[in-house]
Design an enzyme around this catalytic site. Structure first.
Site, mmCIF file in Angstrom:
data_model
loop_
_atom_site.group_PDB
_atom_site.id
_atom_site.type_symbol
_atom_site.label_atom_id
_atom_site.label_comp_id
_atom_site.label_asym_id
_atom_site.label_seq_id
_atom_site.Cartn_x
_atom_site.Cartn_y
_atom_site.Cartn_z
ATOM 1 N N HIS A 45 0.843 -1.204 0.000
ATOM 2 C CA HIS A 45 0.000 0.000 0.000
ATOM 3 C C HIS A 45 0.880 1.257 0.000
ATOM 4 C CE1 HIS A 45 -3.623 -2.185 2.040
ATOM 5 N NE2 HIS A 45 -3.558 -2.421 0.746
ATOM 6 N N PHE A 91 2.724 1.530 5.449
ATOM 7 C CA PHE A 91 2.427 1.108 6.826
ATOM 8 C C PHE A 91 1.755 -0.262 6.865
ATOM 9 C CE2 PHE A 91 2.187 5.691 6.370
ATOM 10 C CZ PHE A 91 3.085 6.111 7.333
ATOM 11 N N HIS A 92 1.492 -0.842 5.692
ATOM 12 C CA HIS A 92 0.710 -2.077 5.678
ATOM 13 C C HIS A 92 1.386 -3.170 4.859
ATOM 14 C CE1 HIS A 92 -2.512 1.261 5.628
ATOM 15 N NE2 HIS A 92 -2.186 1.020 6.877
ATOM 16 N N PRO A 93 2.559 -3.636 5.277
ATOM 17 C CA PRO A 93 3.157 -4.762 4.543
ATOM 18 C C PRO A 93 2.304 -6.016 4.731
ATOM 19 C CG PRO A 93 4.431 -4.272 6.521
ATOM 20 C CD PRO A 93 3.374 -3.220 6.425
#
Lengths: 510, 181
Positions: A282, A438-440
């Site tokens: 993201h 921030f969203h692996p």
């Protein structure tokens, strides 16, 4: 009970039903769910334990250095025409849930339908996951951010969006009694954000769960193709591994997050070409806007409004703010020029956007304990990223901004829509774009067939029995929205599956 | 602000030679007009060290090499036989500005990395924050939250929402009445 590894001077061993590696959004949900069923559970966390009253007083840089991986300096290395992408992940009891803005979205139905219809994964339809979402939302107190908690900066962006025909909606967050301190992602100073250290982990502890902090798991022990437990070393006061520990368990759940779960699986001898691949991030940008009036962006909820107006185009717009020193760090210029911009902070507002990406990320083992993460951005996603900058810039100008800070290193502020359009028409090299993530997700993805992923639809790895993955790594595609609630719902689904089939798993462990 | 109770991450990253460069860099970034006391610059270098030292060894080694690159940048980039810290502040600013605008990815990255870390630490100082207009610990109370005018304005905004969201907004505004400090 919490055992601080840094205070343990002698080797430690334990025998439990379930060992969970990682105490973040995924691991905490699994722990509470299984402990509630009467199973003995131990949660092992590499990071330290800080209570909310303690971290609530930390300055932002202290939060980074104590509670974030790599002191907040993690990054994915861009391959080809890809920017360096700054990554934030937690390393503390409570994991990244302490460092989120608290934003909660359910997985959009279009993705759940894709998982069900195209990827043939069972029990992930909107109807099947709805009870999971409801249960988690109740446990972490998900509520709509009141309109009047918007900062003036956010109000202005919302006004600008309205003039462009973009509808903004109130965000939902996991808060109770939020006072709008505007620094959720550095640890809520009031304990109003219901991160898992204040929700699921205390509940798990009430059911007997033991938490080990400062405990680095080196490997999952397996024999006969079955997980038997984990072993590792406690981290001393310098953060270096020292005293060994060992936990024997009937089931092991790995929930270290998408950046570290693949490393632990590889270190434990699991093979297969899918481990560490398919990482989605993201990629996100934020745009600053300079207004004539003081907007005091810090005075209000850090994130309070969003728009899914461009969701079909793969873009979600999200209100953002951060402590002022963190924002200042991204300003362009040097010396007097930089200082002049920083001192206009009260008049600066920010808004962000993130891209639902195709993937292109890979997690590899590095020289030390941290992985090497590479990311090759699809041309489609770079276009989306640049379009996001244009949309946000136009929102700012429509709201009356006199200058716009585009997230491009070394670029002066933009003073008109024409300059903004020129930027999109003649895009900068990717390495000049300031990009965050921030969203692996997705680096040990779930699949219906063994060849296509790392874990089966139950969350159990295809190659080792009784070894589960319980974090965002299992998500089979990017989801285009903030991932905390989706990770928790998927972890709950996995935990309920373990509980329902416990007798079978226990028999395998014998 | 309270210091963390646990005394972890006692290690350091930068030696005395590195700190000289850090101070020179800080002067160029934040004190072009020499308006920041020298003593603060020295303690600031220690703060920067404290910030990066919890990171992994490969990252710390990378940061030290980047600092060495800055130190040698006058020679490597501009063929000037001087170390960075020996340049006058004005020249240092010019050099960093050219690095910022460089089309060579690595050169810009070095500047961005250090500017990011050092800005974050520098502007965390309560005095600097007050100069920015940031109200310090008052941030713990959302000041607009208590304003009747803001609530009235919020309801006005709520008119733009559909009926379900409008109702939810009204409920939350009402709830906020009871929870403000």
């Amino acid at each position: 009970m919490i055992l601080r590894g840094r205070e343990e001077k002698k080797p430690f061993s334990a025998k439990v039903d379930v060992a969970i590696v990682g105490s973040g959004a995924g691991g905490a949900v699994v722990a509470e769910t299984l402990a509630k069923c009467g199973l003995s559970v131990i949660v092992i966390e590499e990071g330290g334990h800080y209570t909310q009253p303690e971290y609530g007083t930390f300055r932002p840089s202290y939060t980074f250095r104590r509670m974030a991986r790599e002191a907040g300096l993690s990054a994915a290395l861009g391959l080809g025409d890809t920017p360096l992408i700054s990554l934030l992940a937690g390393k503390a009891v409570g994991g990244s849930s302490i460092l989120t803005g608290g934003v909660c979205f359910r997985i959009p139905e279009q993705f759940l339908m894709e998982w069900t219809r195209d990827l043939h994964i069972p029990r992930v339809s909107p109807e099947a996951l709805a009870p999971m979402f409801e249960e988690v939302e109740q446990a972490i107190s998900v509520e709509t951010v009141p309109i009047d908690m918007r900062s003036r900066a956010t109000e202005l962006f919302v006004e600008g969006a309205a003039k462009m025909g973009i509808k903004m909606k109130p965000l939902r967050r996991n808060t109770t009694g939020c006072k709008g301190a505007g620094r959720c992602n550095f640890g809520c100073p009031h304990g109003a954000k219901m991160s898992v250290d204040l929700s699921y982990l205390p509940a798990a502890q009430r059911h007997g769960t033991v938490i080990l902090s400062d405990a680095l798991v080196d490997r999952v022990d397996t024999s006969g193709g079955v997980a038997r437990g984990v072993r590792g070393r406690f981290l001393d006061e310098a953060g270096e591994p020292g005293v060994p520990f060992e936990v024997r368990a009937k089931i092991v759940v790995v929930a270290c997050g998408s950046m570290h779960t693949p490393v632990l699986l590889k270190n434990s001898g699991l093979g297969g070409h899918n481990i560490g691949r398919h990482l989605t991030l993201h990629p996100a940008v934020r745009v600053g806007a300079l207004f004539d009036e003081a907007v005091n962006g810090w005075d209000g909820a850090m994130q309070s409004a969003f728009s899914d107006h461009y969701l079909d185009d793969g873009i979600t717009l999200n209100g953002v703010y951060a402590p002022v020193n963190v924002l200042a760090a991204a300003f362009p210029g040097v010396g007097r020029a930089h200082k002049a911009l920083v001192h206009q902070m009260p008049n600066l507002g920010f808004f962000g956007a993130m891209v639902h990406d195709e993937g292109g990320g890979t997690v590899r083992r590095g020289l030390g304990r941290e992985p090497v993460i590479t990311y090759r951005m699809a041309a489609r996603d770079k276009t989306r990223l640049l379009r996001s900058i244009t949309i946000l810039g136009k929102m700012a100008f429509a709201a009356g901004a006199k200058e716009v800070f585009a997230p491009v290193f070394g670029m002066p502020t933009l003073k008109s829509v024409a300059e903004l359009e020129a930027l999109e028409a003649s895009p900068p090299k990717a390495h000049k774009i300031e990009c965050l993530a921030f969203h692996p997700l997705g680096s040990a993805k779930m699949s219906a067939r063994e060849d296509d992923g790392v874990v089966s639809p139950t969350g159990e790895t295809w190659s080792v029995k009784n070894l589960f993955v319980g974090d965002g790594s299992v998500l089979p595609t990017s989801i285009g929205v903030n991932s905390q609630l989706p990770i928790m719902a998927m972890a709950l689904r996995t935990a309920k599956g373990i509980a329902d089939d416990w007798k079978r798993y226990a028999a395998v462990a014998r | 602000m309270k210091e963390p109770r646990t005394k972890d991450f006692l290690r350091t990253t930068f030696g005395p030679g590195h700190r000289v460069v850090l101070v020179a860099l800080a002067e160029a970034l934040f004190s072009e007009d020499s308006d920041v006391p020298e003593e603060r610059m020295r303690s600031f270098a220690a703060d920067v060290d404290g910030f990066v030292s919890p990171a992994s060894r490969p990252l710390r080694v990378g940061l030290v090499l980047m600092l060495r690159f800055i130190q040698l940048a006058p020679l490597l980039l501009f063929f000037s036989f001087s170390l960075f810290e020996n340049l006058p502040v004005k020249k240092r600013v010019e050099l960093l500005d050219r690095m910022d605008r460089s089309s060579v990815g690595f050169v810009a990255l070095v500047l961005v990395a250090y500017r990011t870390i050092m800005t974050m630490v520098f502007y965390e100082d309560p005095h600097e924050l007050s100069l920015l207009g940031y109200p310090g610990d008052e941030r713990k109370v959302f000041l607009r939250f208590q304003s009747k005018k803001a609530r009235a304005s919020a309801l006005l905004h709520a008119e733009e929402l559909d009926s379900g969201e409008h109702e939810a907004a009204k409920v939350h505004v009402a709830a906020a009445d009871g929870s403000a400090e």
